[in-house]
Design a protein around this motif. Structure first.
Motif, PDB file in Angstrom:
ATOM      1  N   THR A   1       0.833  -1.205   0.000  1.00 34.26           N
ATOM      2  CA  THR A   1       0.000   0.000   0.000  1.00 34.26           C
ATOM      3  C   THR A   1       0.866   1.253   0.000  1.00 34.26           C
ATOM      4  N   ILE A   2       1.918   1.244   0.796  1.00 33.74           N
ATOM      5  CA  ILE A   2       2.839   2.389   0.831  1.00 33.74           C
ATOM      6  C   ILE A   2       3.477   2.590  -0.534  1.00 33.74           C
ATOM      7  N   LEU A   3       3.900   1.513  -1.167  1.00 37.11           N
ATOM      8  CA  LEU A   3       4.497   1.635  -2.498  1.00 37.11           C
ATOM      9  C   LEU A   3       3.503   2.203  -3.504  1.00 37.11           C
ATOM     10  N   THR A   4       2.239   1.823  -3.382  1.00 35.48           N
ATOM     11  CA  THR A   4       1.215   2.346  -4.281  1.00 35.48           C
ATOM     12  C   THR A   4       0.917   3.808  -3.964  1.00 35.48           C
ATOM     13  N   GLU A   5       0.774   4.109  -2.682  1.00 34.58           N
ATOM     14  CA  GLU A   5       0.436   5.476  -2.260  1.00 34.58           C
ATOM     15  C   GLU A   5       1.516   6.478  -2.650  1.00 34.58           C
ATOM     16  N   PHE A   6       2.770   6.044  -2.584  1.00 30.31           N
ATOM     17  CA  PHE A   6       3.886   6.931  -2.873  1.00 30.31           C
ATOM     18  C   PHE A   6       4.523   6.621  -4.226  1.00 30.31           C
ATOM     19  N   ARG A   7       3.725   6.144  -5.160  1.00 27.05           N
ATOM     20  CA  ARG A   7       4.230   5.740  -6.474  1.00 27.05           C
ATOM     21  C   ARG A   7       5.048   6.853  -7.135  1.00 27.05           C
ATOM     22  N   ALA A   8       4.541   8.057  -7.129  1.00 27.93           N
ATOM     23  CA  ALA A   8       5.220   9.168  -7.806  1.00 27.93           C
ATOM     24  C   ALA A   8       6.459   9.641  -7.053  1.00 27.93           C
ATOM     25  N   GLU A   9       6.499   9.402  -5.751  1.00 28.55           N
ATOM     26  CA  GLU A   9       7.604   9.901  -4.933  1.00 28.55           C
ATOM     27  C   GLU A   9       8.621   8.819  -4.575  1.00 28.55           C
ATOM     28  N   ARG A  10       8.485   7.651  -5.156  1.00 31.10           N
ATOM     29  CA  ARG A  10       9.401   6.552  -4.819  1.00 31.10           C
ATOM     30  C   ARG A  10      10.831   6.902  -5.186  1.00 31.10           C
ATOM     31  N   THR A  11      11.707   6.641  -4.255  1.00 27.74           N
ATOM     32  CA  THR A  11      13.135   6.782  -4.519  1.00 27.74           C
ATOM     33  C   THR A  11      13.738   5.387  -4.479  1.00 27.74           C
ATOM     34  N   THR A  12      14.973   5.273  -4.903  1.00 26.66           N
ATOM     35  CA  THR A  12      15.625   3.956  -4.842  1.00 26.66           C
ATOM     36  C   THR A  12      15.711   3.483  -3.397  1.00 26.66           C
ATOM     37  N   GLU A  13      15.852   4.419  -2.474  1.00 26.51           N
ATOM     38  CA  GLU A  13      15.934   4.044  -1.059  1.00 26.51           C
ATOM     39  C   GLU A  13      14.603   3.466  -0.562  1.00 26.51           C
ATOM     40  N   VAL A  14      13.495   4.067  -0.979  1.00 23.41           N
ATOM     41  CA  VAL A  14      12.175   3.560  -0.591  1.00 23.41           C
ATOM     42  C   VAL A  14      11.973   2.162  -1.162  1.00 23.41           C
ATOM     43  N   VAL A  15      12.284   1.990  -2.435  1.00 28.18           N
ATOM     44  CA  VAL A  15      12.110   0.687  -3.088  1.00 28.18           C
ATOM     45  C   VAL A  15      13.018  -0.362  -2.439  1.00 28.18           C
ATOM     46  N   ARG A  16      14.257   0.008  -2.155  1.00 27.75           N
ATOM     47  CA  ARG A  16      15.198  -0.920  -1.526  1.00 27.75           C
ATOM     48  C   ARG A  16      14.698  -1.358  -0.144  1.00 27.75           C
ATOM     49  N   GLU A  17      14.225  -0.403   0.646  1.00 25.02           N
ATOM     50  CA  GLU A  17      13.705  -0.718   1.984  1.00 25.02           C
ATOM     51  C   GLU A  17      12.484  -1.628   1.896  1.00 25.02           C
ATOM     52  N   ALA A  18      11.572  -1.319   0.971  1.00 28.60           N
ATOM     53  CA  ALA A  18      10.367  -2.129   0.808  1.00 28.60           C
ATOM     54  C   ALA A  18      10.716  -3.549   0.357  1.00 28.60           C
ATOM     55  N   LYS A  19      11.599  -3.666  -0.625  1.00 30.44           N
ATOM     56  CA  LYS A  19      11.995  -4.993  -1.102  1.00 30.44           C
ATOM     57  C   LYS A  19      12.700  -5.784  -0.011  1.00 30.44           C
ATOM     58  N   GLY A  20      13.505  -5.109   0.795  1.00 32.29           N
ATOM     59  CA  GLY A  20      14.179  -5.783   1.899  1.00 32.29           C
ATOM     60  C   GLY A  20      13.185  -6.345   2.905  1.00 32.29           C
ATOM     61  N   LEU A  21      12.179  -5.550   3.248  1.00 30.80           N
ATOM     62  CA  LEU A  21      11.157  -6.024   4.189  1.00 30.80           C
ATOM     63  C   LEU A  21      10.345  -7.169   3.595  1.00 30.80           C
ATOM     64  N   ILE A  22       9.983  -7.040   2.319  1.00 33.76           N
ATOM     65  CA  ILE A  22       9.219  -8.111   1.669  1.00 33.76           C
ATOM     66  C   ILE A  22      10.041  -9.401   1.631  1.00 33.76           C
ATOM     67  N   GLY A  23      11.332  -9.287   1.371  1.00 30.35           N
ATOM     68  CA  GLY A  23      12.201 -10.466   1.384  1.00 30.35           C
ATOM     69  C   GLY A  23      12.265 -11.115   2.753  1.00 30.35           C
ATOM     70  N   LEU A  24      12.358 -10.305   3.801  1.00 25.22           N
ATOM     71  CA  LEU A  24      12.383 -10.844   5.166  1.00 25.22           C
ATOM     72  C   LEU A  24      11.057 -11.506   5.529  1.00 25.22           C
ATOM     73  N   ILE A  25       9.962 -10.930   5.047  1.00 25.98           N
ATOM     74  CA  ILE A  25       8.648 -11.533   5.288  1.00 25.98           C
ATOM     75  C   ILE A  25       8.578 -12.906   4.621  1.00 25.98           C
ATOM     76  N   GLU A  26       9.089 -13.006   3.403  1.00 28.45           N
ATOM     77  CA  GLU A  26       9.083 -14.298   2.697  1.00 28.45           C
ATOM     78  C   GLU A  26       9.931 -15.334   3.428  1.00 28.45           C
ATOM     79  N   LEU A  27      11.092 -14.909   3.932  1.00 27.67           N
ATOM     80  CA  LEU A  27      11.932 -15.832   4.706  1.00 27.67           C
ATOM     81  C   LEU A  27      11.230 -16.298   5.972  1.00 27.67           C
ATOM     82  N   ALA A  28      10.566 -15.380   6.642  1.00 23.34           N
ATOM     83  CA  ALA A  28       9.845 -15.732   7.874  1.00 23.34           C
ATOM     84  C   ALA A  28       8.711 -16.703   7.558  1.00 23.34           C
ATOM     85  N   ARG A  29       7.994 -16.466   6.457  1.00 24.78           N
ATOM     86  CA  ARG A  29       6.928 -17.398   6.060  1.00 24.78           C
ATOM     87  C   ARG A  29       7.492 -18.786   5.795  1.00 24.78           C
ATOM     88  N   ASP A  30       8.640 -18.838   5.106  1.00 25.34           N
ATOM     89  CA  ASP A  30       9.272 -20.139   4.832  1.00 25.34           C
ATOM     90  C   ASP A  30       9.638 -20.853   6.130  1.00 25.34           C
TER      91      ASP A  30
END
Length: 105
Positions: A63-92
């Motif tokens: 939702t944050i990535l969608t809400e801030f679509r126009a203002e996304r920076t590489t730092e925002v994308v990197r942080e989001a992808k990092g959290l999503i990756g950790l969530i996937e590891l935790a699910r595994d």
């Protein structure tokens, strides 16, 4: 449980840019997730709660990535992808419990 989210909004208000707001919100989600103690899962209810927390965090990040679509920076994308990756590891890891590598009561 929701006090963590109210502090996220308070800190987001103090952000100087939309990208900083997004980063602060992502950071708050990371703080909530850091309190998730996967090795302490003992029951099916514990597992369900942990999976619910992970699913909710994943939806919030997207939702944050969608809400801030126009203002996304590489730092925002990197942080989001990092959290999503950790969530996937935790699910595994939790799936390992479900598959029988750990007995749940």
């Amino acid at each position: 449980m929701f006090s963590a989210f109210s502090s996220i909004d308070y800190h987001s208000i103090r952000a100087k840019t939309p990208a900083e707001t997004a980063l602060k919100r992502l950071s708050g989600i990371g703080e909530v997730l850091s309190g998730l103690d996967i090795p302490a899962i003992q029951t099916q209810d514990d597992m369900a709660r942990a999976l619910w927390t992970l699913d909710t965090a994943d939806k919030c990040i997207r939702t944050i990535l969608t809400e801030f679509r126009a203002e996304r920076t590489t730092e925002v994308v990197r942080e989001a992808k990092g959290l999503i990756g950790l969530i996937e590891l935790a699910r595994d890891e939790i799936s390992g419990y479900r598959d029988g590598s750990r007995v749940l009561s």
